[in-house]
Design an enzyme around this catalytic site. Structure first.
Site, mmCIF file in Angstrom:
data_model
loop_
_atom_site.group_PDB
_atom_site.id
_atom_site.type_symbol
_atom_site.label_atom_id
_atom_site.label_comp_id
_atom_site.label_asym_id
_atom_site.label_seq_id
_atom_site.Cartn_x
_atom_site.Cartn_y
_atom_site.Cartn_z
ATOM 1 N N ASP A 294 -3.168 1.062 2.394
ATOM 2 C CA ASP A 294 -3.088 -0.296 3.229
ATOM 3 C C ASP A 294 -4.461 -0.593 3.989
ATOM 4 O OD1 ASP A 294 -1.971 -2.405 4.590
ATOM 5 O OD2 ASP A 294 -0.418 -1.015 5.983
ATOM 6 N N ASP B 265 -12.026 8.859 5.233
ATOM 7 C CA ASP B 265 -12.528 8.236 6.201
ATOM 8 C C ASP B 265 -14.122 8.142 5.723
ATOM 9 O OD1 ASP B 265 -12.053 11.264 6.294
ATOM 10 O OD2 ASP B 265 -13.285 11.373 8.214
ATOM 11 N N LYS C 179 -6.897 12.411 2.426
ATOM 12 C CA LYS C 179 -7.168 13.394 3.687
ATOM 13 C C LYS C 179 -6.810 14.766 3.414
ATOM 14 C CE LYS C 179 -9.026 13.363 8.047
ATOM 15 N NZ LYS C 179 -10.353 13.037 8.027
ATOM 16 N N TYR D 50 5.311 5.466 4.798
ATOM 17 C CA TYR D 50 5.934 4.067 4.776
ATOM 18 C C TYR D 50 7.581 4.310 4.110
ATOM 19 C CZ TYR D 50 1.707 1.712 5.693
ATOM 20 O OH TYR D 50 0.433 1.456 6.288
#
Ligand code: NAI
Length: 487
Positions: A238, A214, A181, A134
């Site tokens: 987000d 995930d 991640k 972002y």
């Protein structure tokens, strides 16, 4: 603004905003006042009316002054104007006050349908709000290849992770998950994970766990009660925060706080809801819960709990529910607000009782942080080249060009996979190639720049490069990853 300030009261900037904003702000203001909170409102403008006056930022200068003075704002949603070149007053406020931390509590509510969650869901997502993808540092590297930089810093990660642990302490919570991640993005998401592990040691009273993002998304649906606080990077946050708010009845119930070093902005997660604006049917709950967070931030614990209990009591009673929950038999915004005010002083069964403490914001120096290393070495360079050549031809050409220089072509990768020297990978190549040159015989230099410039001079006229990246080692640890298939 010419007014006499009551020193017993805390000033708060109040921004009604657009669409349903003025209705939910008015409802919340009435409830906060009725609960006896010592608040003095400074009503200010931002959003559509300010854009209409021709101000490009969408935020009136008086509003900025007010926030600088009060350091706390409660805001309604602001419309992003289609005709304003995509400019958003929300982004102006977030950037201006560097609100790096987005806190999104997600709590099950009585009588609110929640197909995947339930009343005992009580999670807080703490999202880093400045960095990551972002930061929007993006380039078209070739006409067909776009690149965005994922920027994660030690300073930014430390701030948000400390905020998560401090928030846990302020609310008496016991468990913080860090969702990353890091298994794939070892340097960016990996840095966030490593900082989490470092900071967690300073909070031995709180359990700290890492979870792959995930898996976190999956578990939030399957076992939402396993979570307490989740801290995460911007993009992960987000997605996870929206996913979590769907666990407990959706947008009408999702509050948020945007925390900066010195300023905190409180707002509902939802937007201006133009489809229902001005009809007295908006659900003000999300903004009321945002105001409860704001009151705790200001140390107004008693009125905060009174409001929270009255709100939960109203929902438990089920007589005055808004239309998003109760459909045609629901009541309007004003009637719902009246019901909450009438219930001030009631204790709700379903309202979690916590011992709240003021949140200690992480101390942050304004100085740019220079992370020192005792040894730094430059061992190579990645040169990103645009080329329509076949892999083999490109490799041979680069090897020929660096003959007689300190450089050796170690490999070429395309979209992250090594393609030269040839491997058995069935890669589908594009015209952007990462060409990795290393110093011959594994050498390292304190300053490889002259040699890099010489290499670029040799490439000039033969190949078009658009980006270079030094291969550096900090205290003997490589500051770069290997391509898939690279030795
Ligand atoms: P939205 O959140 O305004 O509306 C989505 C749906 O949820 C609509 O059907 C709406 O009626 C419903 N809804 C939202 N809040 C509700 C409430 N309190 N009670 C009952 N129903 C409610 O999202 P949308 O339509 O994508 O955005 C509309 C405008 O709001 C856009 O200009 C957008 O840029 C802006 N926006 C502003 C935000 C902010 O100021 N923080 C956040 C999100 C959007």
């Amino acid at each position: 603004m010419n007014r006499i300030h009551d020193p017993a009261k805390k000033s708060v900037t109040l921004i009604p905003g657009d669409g349903i904003g003025p209705e939910v702000i008015q409802a919340t203001r009435r409830i906060v006042n009725a609960a006896g909170a010592r608040i003095e409102w400074e009503e200010c403008e931002a959003g559509a009316r300010v854009f209409a006056k021709g101000l490009e930022t969408g935020v009136a200068p008086e509003t900025i002054d007010s926030i600088h003075r009060t350091r706390v704002a409660l805001k309604g949603p602001l419309e992003t104007q289609a005709g304003s070149g995509g400019k958003s007053a929300n982004v102006t406020l977030r950037k201006m006050f560097e609100t790096y931390g987005n806190i999104r509590p997600v709590r099950g509510m009585p009588n609110v349908p929640a197909p995947f969650g339930g009343e005992d869901v009580d999670i807080v997502v703490v999202r880093e709000n400045i960095e990551d993808l972002y930061a929007a540092i993006e380039h078209m590297q070739t006409p067909g290849v776009a690149q965005g930089l994922k920027l994660i810093t030690r300073k930014g990660s430390e701030k948000i992770i400390r905020l998560a642990f401090e928030f846990a302490r302020a609310e008496g919570r016991r468990l913080v998950h860090c969702a990353t991640k890091a298994n794939i993005m070892k340097l960016t998401e990996g840095l966030f994970k490593r900082v989490f592990e470092d900071v967690a040691r300073e909070y031995p009273d709180i359990e700290a766990r890492h979870i792959i993002v995930d898996n976190c998304a999956h578990k939030l649906i399957m076992k939402p009660r396993d979570f307490d606080i989740i801290v995460t990077t911007n993009m992960n946050g987000d997605i996870l925060s929206d996913l979590s708010s769907a666990l407990v009845g959706g947008l009408g119930f999702a509050p948020s706080a945007n925390i900066g070093n010195e300023v905190a902005l409180f707002e509902a997660v939802h937007g201006t809801a133009p489809d229902i604006a001005g009809q007295d049917i908006a659900n003000p709950t999300a903004l009321i819960l945002s105001a409860v967070m704001m009151l705790r931030h200001l140390g107004e614990f008693e009125p905060a709990s009174r409001i929270e209990n009255a709100l939960f009591f109203t929902l438990e009673e089920g007589r005055a529910l808004t239309r998003d929950v109760a459909g045609a038999r629901g009541v309007g915004t004003r009637a719902f607000t009246d019901a909450v005010i009438a219930n001030l002083g009631r204790e709700a069964q379903s309202c979690v009782r916590r011992e709240y403490h003021p949140i200690r914001l992480p101390p942050v120096s304004r100085e740019p942080v220079l992370v020192k290393t005792s040894r730094r070495a430059e061992t190579g360079v990645d040169v990103f080249i645009e080329s329509g050549l076949e892999t083999e031809a490109l490799g041979k050409s680069l090897e020929w060009l660096c003959e007689g220089t300190p450089w050796r072509l170690k490999m070429i990768s395309n979209r992250g996979t090594k393609v030269y020297p040839p491997s058995r990978a069935l890669s589908d190549c594009v015209d952007q190639w990462r060409c990795r040159f290393v110093l011959r015989n594994g050498a390292a230099l304190d300053d490889a720049e002259p040699a890099i410039l010489e290499l670029l001079r040799r490439l000039h006229g033969h190949h078009r490069w658009m980006h270079i990246e030094k291969l550096q080692e900090f205290d003997g640890v490589p500051g770069f990853t290997k391509a898939q298939g690279e030795e």
